[in-house]
Each structure stands twice: as structure tokens, then as C-alpha cells.
Design an enzyme around this catalytic site. Structure first.
Site, PDB file in Angstrom:
ATOM      1  N   ASN A  21       0.856  -1.059   0.099  1.00 42.78           N
ATOM      2  CA  ASN A  21       0.051  -0.095   0.074  1.00 42.78           C
ATOM      3  C   ASN A  21       0.842   1.266   0.090  1.00 42.78           C
ATOM      4  O   ASN A  21       0.380   2.266   0.092  1.00 42.78           O
ATOM      5  CB  ASN A  21      -0.979  -0.011   1.174  1.00 42.78           C
ATOM      6  CG  ASN A  21      -0.222   0.035   2.510  1.00 42.78           C
ATOM      7  OD1 ASN A  21       0.953  -0.369   2.620  1.00 42.78           O
ATOM      8  ND2 ASN A  21      -0.881  -0.046   3.798  1.00 42.78           N
ATOM      9  N   ASP A  23       3.301   2.495   1.775  1.00 41.64           N
ATOM     10  CA  ASP A  23       3.690   3.080   3.083  1.00 41.64           C
ATOM     11  C   ASP A  23       5.228   2.918   3.372  1.00 41.64           C
ATOM     12  O   ASP A  23       5.671   3.302   4.471  1.00 41.64           O
ATOM     13  CB  ASP A  23       2.664   3.043   4.192  1.00 41.64           C
ATOM     14  CG  ASP A  23       2.784   1.415   4.707  1.00 41.64           C
ATOM     15  OD1 ASP A  23       3.493   0.688   4.054  1.00 41.64           O
ATOM     16  OD2 ASP A  23       2.251   1.201   5.635  1.00 41.64           O
ATOM     17  N   ASP A  96       6.090 -16.782  14.825  1.00 43.22           N
ATOM     18  CA  ASP A  96       7.230 -16.604  15.541  1.00 43.22           C
ATOM     19  C   ASP A  96       6.385 -15.978  16.842  1.00 43.22           C
ATOM     20  O   ASP A  96       5.767 -15.247  16.761  1.00 43.22           O
ATOM     21  CB  ASP A  96       7.696 -15.771  14.979  1.00 43.22           C
ATOM     22  CG  ASP A  96       9.207 -15.606  15.525  1.00 43.22           C
ATOM     23  OD1 ASP A  96       9.693 -15.638  16.778  1.00 43.22           O
ATOM     24  OD2 ASP A  96      10.197 -15.199  14.639  1.00 43.22           O
ATOM     25  N   ASP A 197      10.731 -17.680  20.100  1.00 39.68           N
ATOM     26  CA  ASP A 197      12.083 -16.922  20.322  1.00 39.68           C
ATOM     27  C   ASP A 197      12.612 -16.959  21.540  1.00 39.68           C
ATOM     28  O   ASP A 197      11.921 -17.363  22.723  1.00 39.68           O
ATOM     29  CB  ASP A 197      11.563 -15.344  20.421  1.00 39.68           C
ATOM     30  CG  ASP A 197      12.381 -14.312  20.334  1.00 39.68           C
ATOM     31  OD1 ASP A 197      13.260 -14.222  19.298  1.00 39.68           O
ATOM     32  OD2 ASP A 197      12.549 -13.341  21.176  1.00 39.68           O
ATOM     33  N   GLU A 252      14.304 -21.404  19.254  1.00 42.01           N
ATOM     34  CA  GLU A 252      15.489 -20.540  19.101  1.00 42.01           C
ATOM     35  C   GLU A 252      16.095 -20.485  20.629  1.00 42.01           C
ATOM     36  O   GLU A 252      15.885 -20.430  21.577  1.00 42.01           O
ATOM     37  CB  GLU A 252      15.156 -19.031  19.095  1.00 42.01           C
ATOM     38  CG  GLU A 252      16.419 -18.497  18.688  1.00 42.01           C
ATOM     39  CD  GLU A 252      16.634 -16.933  18.701  1.00 42.01           C
ATOM     40  OE1 GLU A 252      17.408 -16.167  18.313  1.00 42.01           O
ATOM     41  OE2 GLU A 252      15.961 -16.362  19.630  1.00 42.01           O
ATOM     42  N   HIS A 325      17.375 -13.219  10.269  1.00 44.96           N
ATOM     43  CA  HIS A 325      17.269 -11.490  10.372  1.00 44.96           C
ATOM     44  C   HIS A 325      18.071 -11.139  11.272  1.00 44.96           C
ATOM     45  O   HIS A 325      18.047  -9.903  11.603  1.00 44.96           O
ATOM     46  CB  HIS A 325      15.746 -11.283  10.688  1.00 44.96           C
ATOM     47  CG  HIS A 325      15.478 -12.016  12.018  1.00 44.96           C
ATOM     48  ND1 HIS A 325      15.114 -13.101  12.210  1.00 44.96           N
ATOM     49  CD2 HIS A 325      15.116 -11.442  13.044  1.00 44.96           C
ATOM     50  CE1 HIS A 325      14.948 -13.460  13.629  1.00 44.96           C
ATOM     51  NE2 HIS A 325      15.006 -12.299  13.893  1.00 44.96           N
ATOM     52  N   ASP A 326      18.883 -11.669  12.336  1.00 46.51           N
ATOM     53  CA  ASP A 326      19.708 -11.232  12.821  1.00 46.51           C
ATOM     54  C   ASP A 326      21.207 -11.330  12.920  1.00 46.51           C
ATOM     55  O   ASP A 326      22.114 -10.915  13.651  1.00 46.51           O
ATOM     56  CB  ASP A 326      19.651 -12.113  14.193  1.00 46.51           C
ATOM     57  CG  ASP A 326      18.432 -12.124  15.185  1.00 46.51           C
ATOM     58  OD1 ASP A 326      17.648 -10.831  14.835  1.00 46.51           O
ATOM     59  OD2 ASP A 326      17.785 -12.890  15.846  1.00 46.51           O
TER      60      ASP A 326
HETATM   61  O1  TEU Z   1      17.246 -13.279  19.184  1.00 49.97           O
HETATM   62  C1  TEU Z   1      18.017 -13.805  20.132  1.00 49.97           C
HETATM   63  C2  TEU Z   1      19.261 -13.611  19.904  1.00 49.97           C
HETATM   64  O2  TEU Z   1      19.848 -14.541  20.382  1.00 49.97           O
HETATM   65  C3  TEU Z   1      19.788 -12.598  19.276  1.00 49.97           C
HETATM   66  O3  TEU Z   1      19.768 -11.211  20.237  1.00 49.97           O
HETATM   67  C4  TEU Z   1      21.246 -12.669  18.684  1.00 49.97           C
HETATM   68  O4  TEU Z   1      21.975 -13.140  19.530  1.00 49.97           O
HETATM   69  C5  TEU Z   1      21.623 -11.309  18.241  1.00 49.97           C
HETATM   70  O5  TEU Z   1      20.493 -10.808  17.482  1.00 49.97           O
HETATM   71  C6  TEU Z   1      22.949 -11.449  17.298  1.00 49.97           C
HETATM   72  O6  TEU Z   1      23.180 -10.317  16.833  1.00 49.97           O
HETATM   73  C7  TEU Z   1      15.957 -13.059  18.942  1.00 49.97           C
HETATM   74  C8  TEU Z   1      15.362 -12.559  17.841  1.00 49.97           C
HETATM   75  O7  TEU Z   1      15.628 -13.460  16.738  1.00 49.97           O
HETATM   76  C9  TEU Z   1      15.696 -11.265  17.500  1.00 49.97           C
HETATM   77  O8  TEU Z   1      15.452 -10.730  16.423  1.00 49.97           O
HETATM   78  C10 TEU Z   1      15.153 -10.327  18.873  1.00 49.97           C
HETATM   79  O9  TEU Z   1      15.620  -9.060  18.971  1.00 49.97           O
HETATM   80  C11 TEU Z   1      15.483 -11.238  20.095  1.00 49.97           C
HETATM   81  O10 TEU Z   1      15.263 -12.291  20.247  1.00 49.97           O
HETATM   82  C12 TEU Z   1      14.851 -10.365  21.225  1.00 49.97           C
HETATM   83  O11 TEU Z   1      13.268 -10.956  21.137  1.00 49.97           O
HETATM   84 CA    CA Z   2       2.692  -1.375   3.741  1.00 48.63          CA
END
Ligand code: TEU
Ligand code: CA
Length: 547
Positions: A21, A23, A96, A197, A252, A325-326
Site C-alpha cells: 500500500n 507506506d 514466531d 523466540d 530459538e 534476520h539477526d
Molecule cells: O534473538 C535472540 C538472540 O539471541 C539475538 O539477540 C542474537 O544473539 C543477536 O541478535 C545476534 O546479533 C531473538 C530474535 O531473533 C531477535 O530478532 C530479537 O531481537 C531477540 O530475540 C529479542 O526478542
Molecule cells: Ca505497507
């Protein structure tokens, strides 16, 4: 074999996948519009990063209502439509969930702050005392202390992540019941499982003792993770929730190690199906953590893979991932995002899809998306990156040097908008996206790779298809050869019927593999167009051979 063992999982970071959309923020209708694409890759399960209501301090990992959809992402009817679209295409959806902490804007936490006798007080972990006297010396994952002070009741609350992510008190049976009910709510909607998580952190050490270590990975495994009741809670969760559904669960697990992994995923345990361990992901972290990196060593990585495979072989199951994503982009971190971008991205695909366990592909890795290097810290959005930056500047670090570390390590490397085509913002959004697109979308994008049979995308498709046709790659035996070789990763997969060899050259050098292969061996998959001798490996070459 159980479906979740055979499955290949595709992880979506909704904020960055597709904006419908205009944004600048990815959303559920955006994902819905790309389901045919996802299905075309050949994956079976979609893992959606958190989509619940959240003030987005940590992009949805700070949940303020577990039963509502984040306004930026759409509403419940968008969710229902998405789930239906996934199921119609024969795929499954895992959500998640964040059981360890909520947002400080969650109504439970707001109530908890009201007074010491509020019924929600014990939903969180409070310690009464003076403002500058912290209850213990624990550091948070996101820099600074793991405690914040609330004037109203003159108490500190625990937050292992940001101060806007207070930790829940799992000792309180009401907290546990709330969480189980939330899970039922989503299962009743028809979802197929959960990624949980930091589930390894839910049980806290009695007395919350001071840490005697300064090494962050040690603090995690010795003080934060694997608390004395974690298995009690997971067994309870299994009994109350999971056993009622045909579902998949993956926890995780920072701090989960070889010594305790089977307690979480052992087949006789009735806890979780799989965990994500970080043995290989923290491999280049120095004592100070990710912003104190040490060189990556392939031999160490092989040893991590070997030990985990051996540990889980008989009565557990592994999850195979190299990024999410981390973490930085896999091709930039473990491969070569310059001259051998194409070859090394395919080599990484080969590794992911030839190991024993359930493989997880993070969005964009299937087209070889790379790390990003913004000029200014102001372009970054990730709380971990920004806090680390502030911390380093306060401590007097050199900003130019620290910026190099940010380029290498920031979580935003993985979060740049998905690159669909070469139009504005890589086709992600009409408008300025919430996080700037990587400049290289003109050369790296889906549209371009759809039209090239030798693209990384088409290699992923081929490799996935090959794994499906050769199920011994899913659960067959695994053995690594020449473990001490610094540049080659060579392994065999086999069953009573079949034998496969996977040869991976993690370097720019040419190598000869010393192994004697039988005459009858055939080259099944190769990341180079023109074959060469079976035993020869060109830079970043990957081969799958079948006897
Ligand atoms: O990540 C947990 C975690 O262990 C991360 O903090 C990781 O060690 C770090 O990002 C590495 O740089 C989970 C999620 O995947 C993360 O996106 C969240 O920020 C975090 O938990 C808190 O919920
Ligand atoms: Ca959007």
C-alpha cells in the site's frame, strides 16, 4: 518420515518483504501477492517473523498484544487470507512467538507497574531497591544493563533485551497459562506450528546471581539460558498445547549447547522438535561479542556441524541454517560477495540443502542478496546496532573503525528491502522504504534471475528439487572428511541404497580432492556450467556426486 523433517522452511521478515500500500513497510497483503513466487522455490513451510501488535522497538519482538495484527502489516482478515493462500498452495505456516518477554506497552506490564499488589505485578521480575543499586551485574543483549528502574514502585525490572522488552516471570503459573491460551488461539486459526523466540531463557537462575564472566556467550550459557525449570515448562507446554495438534516446533536457543541439546529435542522428551543453536553463528564473535569479531575459521565451523550432527543422529533432529534476520547475509559472511558472488551463493545453497536436518532459507538468500554499507549511522534502524554504536562512542571508540564493524555485523544487513526487480526501491515499495534499499538491486533481483537459467534462484530450485528426489539427503548418515583442511568442506551422505558425496571449496584457490571415487560415480549437481575432472575443484566450486 514426519513432515517437518522433510520440510524446507522459508523465513519471511514481513517488514522487508513486500509493501502493498505504498507506506514503505512490508505487509501481509504484500506477502500474499508473492505466494506463487514462494511456492515456485519449492519450499514447504513459511516461517513468519512476528506480526502481532507492537510498538516496533525491536521490529515486532516487543509484542503489546499477542492476539492482534500489527497495524502496519494489515488486519486479521489479511492474516486469514494469507493463511488460506498458503494452505491452498500445499504449504504450511509457522508463527514466531515471543514467550520470554513482552513490550513494556503490553497491558500486563502497564498494570504490573501500577503497584506492588497489582494482580499483574508477578507477571514480571521486579526487585525493590534504590535506583543506582542494581539487583545484579547482568548486561542486556542490546548493550547496557539488564535492569531498568520504575520510580512509581521504586523497583527495578529485568529485561534481558531492551528496556522496552521486560522479561516475563515464568514461575507464575498464570503467565504460563496465558501463553498456552495464546498458542491455542493461533492453532485454532489453523497455523501449523511455532518458532519460539529465545525459549531457552524462560527459566531464570534462582536468586539471579551476579555473573562472574565478562564473555557474553558465556554469560548467556551460564546465567541466562537453560534455567532449572526450563524443561518443566516445555513439557507442560507440550502437554497443554503441542500434543493436541499435528504441529512443528522449533525453539530459538541461545545458550543451548551440545551437552544439553538432547534435553530439548530428544524424541523421548516431549518438548520441542528442533532448536536453533548458535555454535556456528557466534563463531566469529570475540570475548566482547559480535562487535569484537575474530576471523572466521572453516575448520571450526565444520567441527560445529560434525559435533551437532553426531549428537542428534540417534534420537533428535537438527535445524540447518546459516543466517536469519539477526545476522549478516550468508554470501557476504561465509561466501564471497565480490568476484565469486554467484558461485559462492550457490555453494552455500548446496551446503544448506545437503545436510541432515531441516533446512531454513532466509528471504533473499535465494537470490544472493548481500550486506549493505550505509554511509551514516542515521540510516540504520536496528536497536542492537544503534545501541552498540552509542555504547562504543561513549567509550571513545573511533567512529570510522566502528562503522566498518557495523557494515560487517549489523542485523540490518539482513533486513534491507527484498529485491524484486530493478525499478524504484527494487520493486519493494513505491515510497521511501522504512530501511533504505541496497544499491545493488539493479544487478541482484528476482526478475533478472527468473530469466536466467543459471541464476542463484534457479540453482536453489534445482537443489531443492534434488533433495526432494533424493530423500537420503534428508535423513541419511553423514560423515565429514579431511576435517582439518582449511578450505574444503567434504562430506558423504548415505543409506543402505545410495551414497552421495558433497564437495565444497570455500576459497578462491584451485584444489584437488585426494579421495578415490568409484568409476560409476556421477556428477549430479554442480555450481559451474562446464564440468571438469571429478576430483578437481575450482574457486568456490560445489559438487554433488552420486555413487
Ligand atoms: O534473538 C535472540 C538472540 O539471541 C539475538 O539477540 C542474537 O544473539 C543477536 O541478535 C545476534 O546479533 C531473538 C530474535 O531473533 C531477535 O530478532 C530479537 O531481537 C531477540 O530475540 C529479542 O526478542
Ligand atoms: Ca505497507
Amino acid at each position: 518420515m514426519t513432515w517437518w523433517k522433510e520440510a524446507i522452511v522459508y523465513q519471511i521478515y514481513p517488514r522487508s518483504f513486500k509493501d502493498s500500500n505504498g507506506d514503505g513497510i512490508g505487509d501481509l497483503p504484500g506477502i500474499f501477492s508473492k505466494l506463487d513466487y514462494i511456492q515456485s522455490i519449492g519450499v514447504d513451510v513459511i516461517w513468519l517473523c512476528p506480526i502481532y501488535q507492537s510498538p516496533n522497538h525491536d521490529n515486532g519482538y516487543d509484542i503489546s498484544d499477542y492476539r492482534q495484527i500489527m497495524i502496519d502489516f494489515g488486519d486479521m482478515s489479511d492474516f486469514d487470507q494469507l493463511l488460506e493462500g498458503i494452505h491452498e498452495r500445499g504449504m504450511k505456516l509457522i508463527m514466531d512467538i515471543v514467550p520470554n518477554h513482552t513490550s513494556d506497552e503490553h497491558r500486563w506490564f502497564k498494570a504490573s507497574c501500577e503497584s506492588e499488589d497489582n494482580p499483574f505485578r508477578d507477571y514480571y521480575i521486579w526487585r525493590k531497591g534504590e535506583m543506582d543499586k542494581l539487583p545484579n551485574n547482568w548486561p542486556s543483549f542490546f548493550s547496557g544493563d539488564a535492569w531498568d528502574y520504575d520510580e512509581k514502585t521504586q523497583s527495578h525490572y529485568l529485561h534481558l533485551f531492551s528496556k522496552k522488552q521486560p522479561d516475563l516471570n515464568w514461575e507464575n503459573p498464570k503467565v504460563r497459562q496465558e501463553m498456552y491460551e495464546i498458542m491455542h488461539f493461533w492453532f485454532k486459526k489453523g497455523i501449523d506450528g511455532f518458532r519460539m523466540d529465545v525459549v531457552s531463557l524462560i527459566s531464570k537462575l534462582p536468586g539471579l546471581p551476579d555473573s562472574e564472566s565478562n564473555v557474553f556467550t558465556e554469560i548467556i550459557s551460564q546465567y541466562y539460558a537453560n534455567g532449572p525449570k526450563v524443561h518443566k515448562y516445555l513439557k507442560e507446554m507440550h502437554k497443554e498445547v503441542f500434543q493436541h495438534y499435528d504441529c512443528m516446533t522449533v525453539g530459538e536457543g541461545p545458550g543451548i549447547t551440545l551437552d544439553n541439546a538432547l534435553n530439548y529435542v530428544g524424541e523421548d522428551r516431549n518438548e520441542l522438535n528442533m532448536v536453533f543453536h548458535f555454535g556456528h553463528m557466534y563463531i566469529d564473535n570475540g570475548p566482547g561479542g559480535k562487535y569484537d569479531p575474530i576471523p572466521f575459521d572453516l575448520v571450526d565451523m565444520k567441527k560445529v556441524f560434525n559435533a551437532w550432527d553426531e549428537k542428534l543422529a540417534a534420537k533428535g533432529w537438527g535445524s540447518i541454517f546459516l543466517g536469519n534476520h539477526d545476522f549478516p547475509r550468508v554470501v557476504s559472511r561465509f561466501g564471497n560477495d565480490g568476484l565469486y558472488w554467484q558461485e559462492s551463493a550457490k555453494l552455500i545453497a548446496t551446503l544448506l540443502l545437503c545436510m541432515r536436518g531441516t533446512p531454513y532459507i532466509f528471504q533473499g538468500d535465494e537470490i544472493g542478496m548481500t550486506n549493505v554499507a550505509y554511509q551514516s549511522i542515521d540510516e540504520y534502524r536496528d536497536i542492537e546496532t544503534l545501541n552498540s554504536w552509542k555504547d562504543a562512542m561513549l567509550k571513545g571508540a573511533d567512529s570510522e573503525n566502528f562503522m566498518k564493524l557495523v557494515h560487517q555485523q549489523s542485523r540490518d544487513n539482513a533486513r534491507t528491502p527484498f529485491q524484486w526487480n530493478n525499478s524504484r526501491n527494487g520493486g519493494f515499495s513505491e515510497k521511501h522504504p522504512w530501511l533504505k534499499s541496497n544499491d545493488n538491486f539493479e544487478t541482484i533481483n528476482v526478475e533478472k534471475q527468473e530469466n536466467d537459467e543459471h541464476s542463484i534462484l534457479n540453482y536453489y530450485r534445482k537443489m531443492i528439487e534434488y533433495r526432494k528426489q533424493n530423500p537420503d539427503l534428508v535423513d541419511g548418515n553423514y560423515q565429514c572428511y579431511e576435517v582439518e583442511h582449511p578450505e574444503l568442506f567434504l562430506f558423504k551422505r548415505w543409506s543402505d541404497k545410495n551414497e552421495y558425496w558433497v564437495l565444497l571449496n570455500f576459497s578462491e584457490n584451485h584444489h584437488n580432492v585426494a579421495m578415490q571415487f568409484p568409476q560409476s560415480i556421477s556428477l549430479e549437481v554442480n555450481n559451474y556450467g562446464e564440468p571438469n575432472g571429478i576430483n578437481r575443484l575450482r574457486p568456490w566450486e560445489a559438487k554433488v556426486l552420486k555413487v
